[in-house]
Design a protein around this motif. Sequence first.
Motif, short mmCIF file in Angstrom:
data_model
loop_
_atom_site.label_atom_id
_atom_site.label_comp_id
_atom_site.label_asym_id
_atom_site.label_seq_id
_atom_site.Cartn_x
_atom_site.Cartn_y
_atom_site.Cartn_z
N LEU A 1 -8.71 9.41 9.79
CA LEU A 1 -7.98 7.49 9.87
C LEU A 1 -7.36 7.87 10.70
O LEU A 1 -7.24 7.81 12.14
CB LEU A 1 -7.77 7.14 8.50
CG LEU A 1 -7.21 6.20 9.26
CD1 LEU A 1 -7.60 5.20 9.58
CD2 LEU A 1 -6.09 5.08 7.70
N HIS B 1 -8.52 10.71 4.83
CA HIS B 1 -6.94 10.92 5.67
C HIS B 1 -7.04 11.37 6.42
O HIS B 1 -6.23 11.37 7.92
CB HIS B 1 -5.81 11.57 4.41
CG HIS B 1 -4.82 10.14 3.53
ND1 HIS B 1 -4.53 9.24 4.62
CD2 HIS B 1 -4.70 10.25 2.50
CE1 HIS B 1 -3.75 8.90 3.15
NE2 HIS B 1 -4.25 9.65 2.62
N ILE C 1 1.96 2.50 -3.63
CA ILE C 1 0.40 2.83 -4.08
C ILE C 1 0.44 4.18 -3.90
O ILE C 1 -0.25 5.40 -4.66
CB ILE C 1 -0.93 2.18 -3.41
CG1 ILE C 1 -0.34 -0.07 -4.16
CG2 ILE C 1 -2.39 2.48 -4.31
CD1 ILE C 1 -1.27 -0.41 -3.74
N VAL C 2 0.36 4.86 -1.77
CA VAL C 2 0.04 5.65 -1.75
C VAL C 2 0.94 6.72 -2.83
O VAL C 2 0.63 8.09 -2.82
CB VAL C 2 -0.21 5.51 -0.33
CG1 VAL C 2 -0.65 7.32 0.51
CG2 VAL C 2 -1.48 4.52 0.56
N ALA D 1 -0.76 5.17 4.57
CA ALA D 1 -1.72 5.81 4.14
C ALA D 1 -1.78 6.11 5.76
O ALA D 1 -3.40 6.38 5.88
CB ALA D 1 -2.57 3.97 4.14
N ARG D 2 -1.86 5.33 6.82
CA ARG D 2 -1.60 6.10 8.57
C ARG D 2 -1.46 7.86 7.93
O ARG D 2 -1.61 8.32 9.01
CB ARG D 2 -1.40 5.21 9.42
CG ARG D 2 -2.01 3.88 9.03
CD ARG D 2 -3.47 4.18 10.81
NE ARG D 2 -3.36 2.61 10.81
CZ ARG D 2 -2.92 2.23 12.10
NH1 ARG D 2 -1.79 3.28 13.32
NH2 ARG D 2 -3.55 1.43 12.66
N GLY E 1 -0.02 -0.67 8.39
CA GLY E 1 -0.36 0.43 8.73
C GLY E 1 -1.92 0.09 6.68
O GLY E 1 -2.85 0.40 7.56
N PRO E 2 -1.11 0.43 5.59
CA PRO E 2 0.14 1.09 5.49
C PRO E 2 0.39 2.03 5.83
O PRO E 2 -0.16 2.96 5.88
CB PRO E 2 0.40 0.69 4.06
CG PRO E 2 -0.83 -0.01 3.55
CD PRO E 2 -2.22 0.24 4.50
N GLY F 1 0.92 -0.80 0.02
CA GLY F 1 0.23 -0.49 -0.44
C GLY F 1 1.35 1.55 0.27
O GLY F 1 0.56 2.20 -0.90
#
Lengths: 430, 243
Positions: free
Chosen positions: B232, B229, B25-26, B200-201, B196-197, B22
């Motif tokens: 979260l 974001h 990807i992010v 992403a966190r 988390g990834p 991830g």
Amino acid sequence: MSRVALGLNANIAVGLTRVASWAVRSLGAGDGGVLPGRILLRLYPDAITELSRSLPCVIVSGTNAKTTTTALAKEALSGSFEVVSNTTGANMEGGVACALALQAGRSLERSIGVFEVDEAYLPVIAPQLETKVVALLNLSRDQLDRVSETRLTSAKWRAFLEEHPAVKVVANCDDPLVVFAANGSASVLWVSAGLNFVQDARSCPTCGGEIDFSKSRWFCSCGFSRPEPDVEVDGKIISVCGKTVEAELALPGSCNVSNAAMVLGICEVLGVDIDSAARRMSYVAEVAGRYKRVNIDGHSVRMLLSKNPAGWVEVFDMVGNDPSVVVAINAQIADGRDPSWLWDVPFEQLFGREVFASGERAFDLSVRLHYAGISHRVVKDPLEAIRSCRCGEVSFVGNYTSFQALRRQLKNKDQPVLTEIRRLADRILR
Amino acid sequence: MSDTIRVVSVLPDLLGTYGDSGNAIVASKRLALRGYQVELINAGLKDGIPSGGDFYFVGGGEDGPQSKAAELLRVDAVVERALESGAGLLAVCAGFQILGESFIGPNLKPQAGIGLFSCRTHRFDGPRSVGELIVEPVGSLAGLPLLTGYENHQGVTELLPGAVPLGGVLVGNGNNFEGRSDGAVLGRAIGTYMHGPVFARNPALCDHFLSLVLGELAPLGAIPLEEAHRALYDERISEVYKP
Ligand SMILES: [Zn+2]
């Protein structure tokens, strides 16, 4: 005689378990397996061994499809045996103990135990039972905070089989980690039950090299390769050691045909007629609340459970044409505390549908969906999300505790006090 | 040099157990949203690790595959050479361990790592470090908001003299129990135990990482992605960190 004789204390423990199980079920607070089973084992630690004396047993284990395969097996074998089973997903020691307690005292003649067992608990529970057959479905990442990594689980299964040579194995030959484990046994019936999620099986469990999945049969340069299947699936046709039957299942998705193939493998090993087994499996239309459609305030909702990336591959197959999808993600102990696995699910496949992110970890899911390019709304309460759907046909996909929570919510819409009682009992026992 | 930014996910088939793919990807999407041309390369076992990438991502995995990955990373020293020519590197958990000087192999014996980070990882005999992790960034990362993630490892990482951690641990274990630190930072290379990834966190950490290679980046503004974001991040901090 095969009737099990119990001491006085054991009888009291079993009696209490039955009452507790009945209470939990009739209060609508659950399926009545986990909590009473834990009470029983607290009072009577040898319960599994004592209550299963002279009961031949089949164990079904793997990361995914345990509950469904166990339910199909229970039905398939019920023409030839009285089946004792934990068909509600309670698959650790408590669940098995409770299922045994509920039948204790009955004659075990022509009986068979069919138990779903958590993959990490297989080496713990199987030796306590008179295990005749072990069915190994698949291994992939799931609840990594609790269950050890897949390679370790595979090695533990293998060690168990090496120590118990009389146990017969029915194993999925498409999953290298299952094959590695099953090779610990000399008596294996191989079923080509498919592999949905190759990611966890790419490196060879024997040599660490790369497994080649490009051909229909996988292989590694060290010689480790896919065994020839004894049971194969072609559409709805399942061939079992040369005989063929048609699987007309009420359960959706091609993955369930593979689950039925595993069950026919079990039947073959036990000498049960596969035609009547296949016919019986077609009666199964829901499994512990999964797969069936329920009406929720005018929406026809297909109830699906998926807890990890491999399970999601099957879900995309079963969502079918439903224009609305509600996904609910929790991260309680039974789900695994870390929802990082959401990044291994190709949510891009939900493109074009109305999507809701729901559950206690809806925000984790929401971020993931944004990066998958899926427009969606966040509604943390799944019931509210379902009610907000524009369309009549909805697929609800929950992971373990979010799925169970919605079922309970539907059952006791007007009885919030029961949830509290259950929570309290849980706390006392912990 | 082409204008396309090359983001390399290193051996996701070996080191992809904990959803760390991830991060790539992010990072890719956050670059694309700023108008960069991005190529995301999943460099698997049989592809080999390409040289000339701008960002390299190494994730967490199981013991056997981890040791295999270390072997492959040593070939041609692709990652070290890329770092020398200006690339960035994020290494998480098992990936972080193999980029140190030594880690524990599947036979439970110490095995030589890549030696990029000045640290050694030992096996901890007690319970596995599993749970939420909150880290306060230090050194060149001081000033970033608190970082949140999820750790899941048996290793204890000892930073050697001169090594700089990613941050101090406020919740969880991170590198070890005594030092109260997580990860390591060396120039444009970041190591951490946070899954988390982690990007992403913590999108702020992602943007900081990207800016180490590309220079200052414009904020993305109040788009729905950033609002997600924010929701979260705030939830994780408030659930996990009670100062
Ligand atoms: Zn091999």
